[in-house]
Design an enzyme around this catalytic site. Structure first.
Site, PDB file in Angstrom:
ATOM      1  N   GLU A   1      -2.713  10.624 -10.891  1.00  0.00           N
ATOM      2  CA  GLU A   1      -2.539  10.481 -12.331  1.00  0.00           C
ATOM      3  C   GLU A   1      -3.447   9.365 -12.837  1.00  0.00           C
ATOM      4  O   GLU A   1      -3.685   8.373 -12.139  1.00  0.00           O
ATOM      5  CB  GLU A   1      -1.081  10.144 -12.660  1.00  0.00           C
ATOM      6  CG  GLU A   1      -0.803  10.048 -14.159  1.00  0.00           C
ATOM      7  CD  GLU A   1       0.631   9.664 -14.478  1.00  0.00           C
ATOM      8  OE1 GLU A   1       1.014   9.776 -15.659  1.00  0.00           O
ATOM      9  OE2 GLU A   1       1.359   9.242 -13.553  1.00  0.00           O
TER      10      GLU A   1
ATOM     11  N   HIS B   1       0.834  -1.201   0.000  1.00  0.00           N
ATOM     12  CA  HIS B   1       0.000   0.000   0.000  1.00  0.00           C
ATOM     13  C   HIS B   1       0.868   1.251   0.000  1.00  0.00           C
ATOM     14  O   HIS B   1       2.081   1.185   0.213  1.00  0.00           O
ATOM     15  CB  HIS B   1      -0.964   0.019   1.198  1.00  0.00           C
ATOM     16  CG  HIS B   1      -0.312   0.082   2.545  1.00  0.00           C
ATOM     17  ND1 HIS B   1      -0.089  -1.032   3.326  1.00  0.00           N
ATOM     18  CD2 HIS B   1       0.173   1.130   3.275  1.00  0.00           C
ATOM     19  CE1 HIS B   1       0.483  -0.680   4.462  1.00  0.00           C
ATOM     20  NE2 HIS B   1       0.663   0.634   4.449  1.00  0.00           N
TER      21      HIS B   1
ATOM     22  N   HIS C   1       2.866  11.722  -6.786  1.00  0.00           N
ATOM     23  CA  HIS C   1       1.478  11.346  -7.031  1.00  0.00           C
ATOM     24  C   HIS C   1       1.297   9.838  -6.922  1.00  0.00           C
ATOM     25  O   HIS C   1       2.271   9.086  -6.904  1.00  0.00           O
ATOM     26  CB  HIS C   1       1.033  11.805  -8.431  1.00  0.00           C
ATOM     27  CG  HIS C   1       1.846  11.221  -9.551  1.00  0.00           C
ATOM     28  ND1 HIS C   1       2.852  11.912 -10.179  1.00  0.00           N
ATOM     29  CD2 HIS C   1       1.816   9.996 -10.165  1.00  0.00           C
ATOM     30  CE1 HIS C   1       3.395  11.156 -11.123  1.00  0.00           C
ATOM     31  NE2 HIS C   1       2.783   9.980 -11.124  1.00  0.00           N
TER      32      HIS C   1
ATOM     33  N   GLU D   1      -3.896   3.611   1.659  1.00  0.00           N
ATOM     34  CA  GLU D   1      -4.169   3.802   3.083  1.00  0.00           C
ATOM     35  C   GLU D   1      -4.388   5.285   3.357  1.00  0.00           C
ATOM     36  O   GLU D   1      -3.516   6.110   3.071  1.00  0.00           O
ATOM     37  CB  GLU D   1      -3.002   3.295   3.935  1.00  0.00           C
ATOM     38  CG  GLU D   1      -3.200   3.546   5.432  1.00  0.00           C
ATOM     39  CD  GLU D   1      -1.974   3.208   6.271  1.00  0.00           C
ATOM     40  OE1 GLU D   1      -1.999   3.514   7.485  1.00  0.00           O
ATOM     41  OE2 GLU D   1      -0.996   2.659   5.719  1.00  0.00           O
TER      42      GLU D   1
END
Length: 256
Positions: free
Chosen positions: A122, A7, A75, A57
């Site tokens: 993105e 994550h 990003h 998360e």
């Protein structure tokens, strides 16, 4: 698979607003939650996720603090099927997402939006077999490309998964050898002008899966990784190291 990214964590100022944004616009669902006395962690992802797919998360601190975005983190990127970029971008605008960087402004190859806290998201085109809106990569900025590439190769045994080099910057994508196309990559962005970056605190960390936390940590220490927060200091549930620029990397056995 041990070594894949589990994550990426970002901090949010209004948990319910953020949950509404990601569940409404990216069709994410809650995969898990951890409630502590002072903070809440919520894990999100598409309804159908590959075993090697990564989650998002969201961390919410209960003291109503605000965050600085910094520029050391860039990003997250999410996937849409090849040829459907414009359609999905227009769908987001119709749902009320702010027009930030449309496909036309990005050469028709990708686009960007922002979540309620200003984290950039993105939108990239990938194989239609991969779940729509699933996490494709997380971009971080690095001050020395050779050092950063060496860090991920030596410490985590990551291998190149693509690169883009322009006149002013380069992007290098890394992931574990043998990882599936569904695995999230780390994108290392290196600007040639020698600039430095501020970490901020709106972004938290990347997380690498480990089949055995203690064995994995021992290997990292043998490879001279930063002994930042060892398993013992984290109740033997997880651990943290840092890369050469200070980006935090959690080590976690999701099954423990």
């Amino acid at each position: 698979m041990s070594g894949v990214l589990d994550h990426v964590m970002m901090r949010v100022e209004d948990l319910e607003e953020s949950l509404d944004w990601y569940t409404t616009h990216l069709d994410y669902e809650e995969k898990g939650r951890w409630e502590a006395d002072t903070f809440t962690n919520v894990y999100l992802g598409p309804e159908e996720m590959h075993d090697e797919g990564a989650m998002l998360e969201l961390t919410y601190n209960h003291d109503d603090r605000t965050y600085e975005m910094g520029d050391a983190w860039g990003h997250i990127a999410v996937r849409v099927p090849e040829g459907e970029l414009e359609e999905h971008y227009e769908q987001l605008l119709d749902e009320g997402v702010e027009d930030y960087r449309d496909p036309e402004s990005c050469g028709g190859r990708y686009a960007f939006v922002k979540d309620p806290d200003g984290h950039e998201v993105e939108i990239v085109q990938r194989d239609a077999d991969l779940p729509t809106w699933s996490l494709d990569h997380t971009m971080i900025r690095v001050e020395d490309a050779d050092e950063a590439l060496g860090f991920w190769a030596r410490k985590f045994e990551y291998v190149p998964d693509g690169r883009w080099e322009s006149d002013t910057f380069a992007n290098y994508f890394m992931k574990p050898r043998g990882a599936s196309d569904a695995a999230m990559t780390v994108e290392l962005t290196y600007n040639y002008d020698g600039r430095s970056y501020t970490m901020g605190d709106a972004w938290g960390h990347l997380c690498v899966r480990a089949d055995d936390l203690h064995d994995y940590w021992e290997t990292l220490m043998e490879r001279e990784a930063d002994d930042y927060r060892d398993p013992a200091s984290c109740e033997d549930r997880y651990a943290f190291t840092r890369d050469q620029d200070g980006h935090e990397i959690e080590i976690l056995n999701p099954e423990s």
